[in-house]
Design an enzyme around this catalytic site. Structure first.
Site, PDB file in Angstrom:
ATOM      1  N   ALA A  34      -2.075  -6.162   0.414  1.00  0.00           N
ATOM      2  CA  ALA A  34      -2.607  -4.810   0.654  1.00  0.00           C
ATOM      3  C   ALA A  34      -4.079  -4.731   0.258  1.00  0.00           C
ATOM      4  O   ALA A  34      -4.841  -3.953   0.832  1.00  0.00           O
ATOM      5  CB  ALA A  34      -1.798  -3.784  -0.118  1.00  0.00           C
ATOM      6  N   THR A  35      -4.490  -5.543  -0.710  1.00  0.00           N
ATOM      7  CA  THR A  35      -5.911  -5.581  -1.078  1.00  0.00           C
ATOM      8  C   THR A  35      -6.752  -5.948   0.137  1.00  0.00           C
ATOM      9  O   THR A  35      -7.762  -5.305   0.436  1.00  0.00           O
ATOM     10  CB  THR A  35      -6.129  -6.607  -2.220  1.00  0.00           C
ATOM     11  OG1 THR A  35      -5.431  -6.149  -3.375  1.00  0.00           O
ATOM     12  CG2 THR A  35      -7.599  -6.799  -2.535  1.00  0.00           C
ATOM     13  N   GLN A 142       2.469   1.396  -2.240  1.00  0.00           N
ATOM     14  CA  GLN A 142       3.517   1.791  -3.178  1.00  0.00           C
ATOM     15  C   GLN A 142       4.628   2.600  -2.531  1.00  0.00           C
ATOM     16  O   GLN A 142       5.756   2.599  -3.009  1.00  0.00           O
ATOM     17  CB  GLN A 142       2.916   2.638  -4.316  1.00  0.00           C
ATOM     18  CG  GLN A 142       2.233   1.832  -5.380  1.00  0.00           C
ATOM     19  CD  GLN A 142       3.182   0.944  -6.153  1.00  0.00           C
ATOM     20  OE1 GLN A 142       4.347   1.281  -6.343  1.00  0.00           O
ATOM     21  NE2 GLN A 142       2.707  -0.189  -6.601  1.00  0.00           N
ATOM     22  N   SER A 162       2.099  -3.733   1.633  1.00  0.00           N
ATOM     23  CA  SER A 162       2.218  -4.988   0.894  1.00  0.00           C
ATOM     24  C   SER A 162       3.684  -5.396   0.858  1.00  0.00           C
ATOM     25  O   SER A 162       4.547  -4.577   0.516  1.00  0.00           O
ATOM     26  CB  SER A 162       1.704  -4.778  -0.534  1.00  0.00           C
ATOM     27  OG  SER A 162       1.870  -5.950  -1.278  1.00  0.00           O
ATOM     28  N   HIS A 164       5.236  -7.578  -1.146  1.00  0.00           N
ATOM     29  CA  HIS A 164       5.898  -7.791  -2.442  1.00  0.00           C
ATOM     30  C   HIS A 164       6.230  -6.478  -3.157  1.00  0.00           C
ATOM     31  O   HIS A 164       6.975  -6.482  -4.129  1.00  0.00           O
ATOM     32  CB  HIS A 164       5.102  -8.756  -3.333  1.00  0.00           C
ATOM     33  CG  HIS A 164       3.828  -8.226  -3.904  1.00  0.00           C
ATOM     34  ND1 HIS A 164       3.760  -7.698  -5.175  1.00  0.00           N
ATOM     35  CD2 HIS A 164       2.586  -8.154  -3.401  1.00  0.00           C
ATOM     36  CE1 HIS A 164       2.509  -7.328  -5.407  1.00  0.00           C
ATOM     37  NE2 HIS A 164       1.775  -7.595  -4.350  1.00  0.00           N
ATOM     38  N   CYS A 289      -3.194  -3.341 -14.785  1.00  0.00           N
ATOM     39  CA  CYS A 289      -4.555  -3.898 -14.880  1.00  0.00           C
ATOM     40  C   CYS A 289      -5.226  -3.445 -16.167  1.00  0.00           C
ATOM     41  O   CYS A 289      -5.783  -4.231 -16.902  1.00  0.00           O
ATOM     42  CB  CYS A 289      -5.419  -3.460 -13.713  1.00  0.00           C
ATOM     43  SG  CYS A 289      -4.502  -2.951 -12.282  1.00  0.00           S
TER      44      CYS A 289
END
Ligand SMILES: Cc1ncc(COP(=O)(O)O)c(C=O)c1O
Length: 349
Positions: A34-35, A142, A162, A164, A289
């Protein structure tokens, strides 16, 4: 499984990922995460529409892959407006309208927060952008698989996913690009052999894409029931924590929150101490993070939490496999960890 070769398998995965978000298969570009999808969307629109304008709007609680990207764009001369959120983490659609200028080319607002779970009113924001003729990108990394995502209802032009985040493999993501916006297909991040309609050159991650397709198909089947089951378990855990631990307060929007998210602050207790006492549980401090960097989460700061309150926030994640027994175990573990850390702090350790 498809009976043909890799080409057919990728085609089937594309159909499955598209079906999860009510898109057409031709509107899905596979990426590595997704980044990358967020970077491709923002940088792609900025490049393609450079003649039309130079202004983008994002919210203060976006993922780093959006915020860092617009910071770079700003250094390169673009104009960026970062709009704030209220104490529940909500973007007011009217604040998006107020930030629009004749030079605005893109609005990028996430569907749901990875930290506090708040779900944004993307449909209303989409209506405003459509009316103004401005493109809307939505980071749904998300939310897709946890709550319904329909790109037509939400009126988004680009949407990031994403694998994962939905029990698929790591190292694969996707970007939805509305078919009616062919101009968007002109600005790839990776130039080369022209895969993915010229927008993402490089040999496809076939095993990852097949896994992504399978995860999307399962997520779609589960959408009717899983969100409600998981939200009931989350609410039960929240209730136990609120009654069992004095000074516990929940972050996020109680009315519109991801079913698997529980972000709680424990007054006067550093989350790092609780984390140490809670080994084995799927918890992190406010954001994974920021727990590593020791910095205050930008999301918790944006909802108005002081440094201490932000540093006392724990995020507990539930999932499709979470059972009532797990909730009981987690509730007891949190209660006893809070008691233990409080006793230690009182003892002056
Ligand atoms: C909202 C949001 N956007 C983007 C990302 C980045 O996803 P990926 O790991 O696929 O790059 C994440 C991951 O945590 C996320 O939560």
């Amino acid at each position: 499984m498809p009976t043909g070769g890799p080409r057919e398998a990728v085609a089937q995965a594309r159909e499955r990922v598209a079906a999860l978000i009510h898109a057409d298969a031709a509107e899905i570009i596979f990426t590595s995460c997704a980044t990358e999808s967020n970077n491709l969307a923002l940088k792609g629109v900025a490049e393609t529409f450079a003649m039309k304008g130079d202004h983008v709007i994002v919210s203060a609680i976006e993922h780093a892959s959006v915020l860092e990207t617009v910071r770079r764009m700003e250094r390169q001369g673009k104009r960026v407006t970062v709009i704030g959120v209220d104490r529940l983490g909500r973007v007011d659609p009217e604040s998006v309208r107020a930030a629009l200028t004749p030079r605005t080319i893109l609005v990028s607002i996430m569907h749901a927060s990875n930290e506090i779970g708040t779900i944004q009113d993307i449909e209303a924001i989409g209506g405003i952008c459509r009316e103004a003729g401005v493109l809307l990108h939505c980071d749904a990394a998300q939310s897709a698989s946890k709550i319904p995502v329909d790109v037509r209802v939400m009126q988004v032009d680009l949407l990031s996913l994403s694998a994962h985040k939905m029990y698929g493999p790591k190292g694969v993501g996707a970007l939805f690009i509305r078919a009616m916006k062919p101009g968007l297909r002109r600005a790839p991040l990776l130039d080369g052999g022209g895969q993915e309609d010229g927008l993402r050159s490089g040999t496809l991650n076939v095993p990852g894409i097949i896994g992504f397709g399978a995860a999307a198909a399962i997520a779609r089947d589960e959408l009717g029931d899983a969100p409600f089951r998981i939200a009931r378990l989350r609410d039960a855990l929240q209730g136990r924590i609120e009654t069992g631990c004095s000074g516990a307060a929940v972050n996020g929007d109680p009315a519109r929150r991801l079913p698997d998210n529980l972000s709680v602050r424990f007054e006067g207790i550093p989350a790092a101490s609780l984390l140490r006492a809670l080994r084995g549980l799927a918890v992190s401090s406010g954001s994974a993070c920021s727990s590593e960097s020791g910095e205050t989460s930008h999301v918790l700061a944006a909802i108005g939490l002081e440094k201490d309150a932000a540093a006392s926030t724990l995020r507990i994640s539930l999932g499709r496999m979470t059972s009532p027994g797990d909730v009981e175990t987690a509730a007891k573990a949190v209660e006893s960890a809070v008691r233990e850390v409080r006793a230690r702090l009182r003892g002056g350790e």
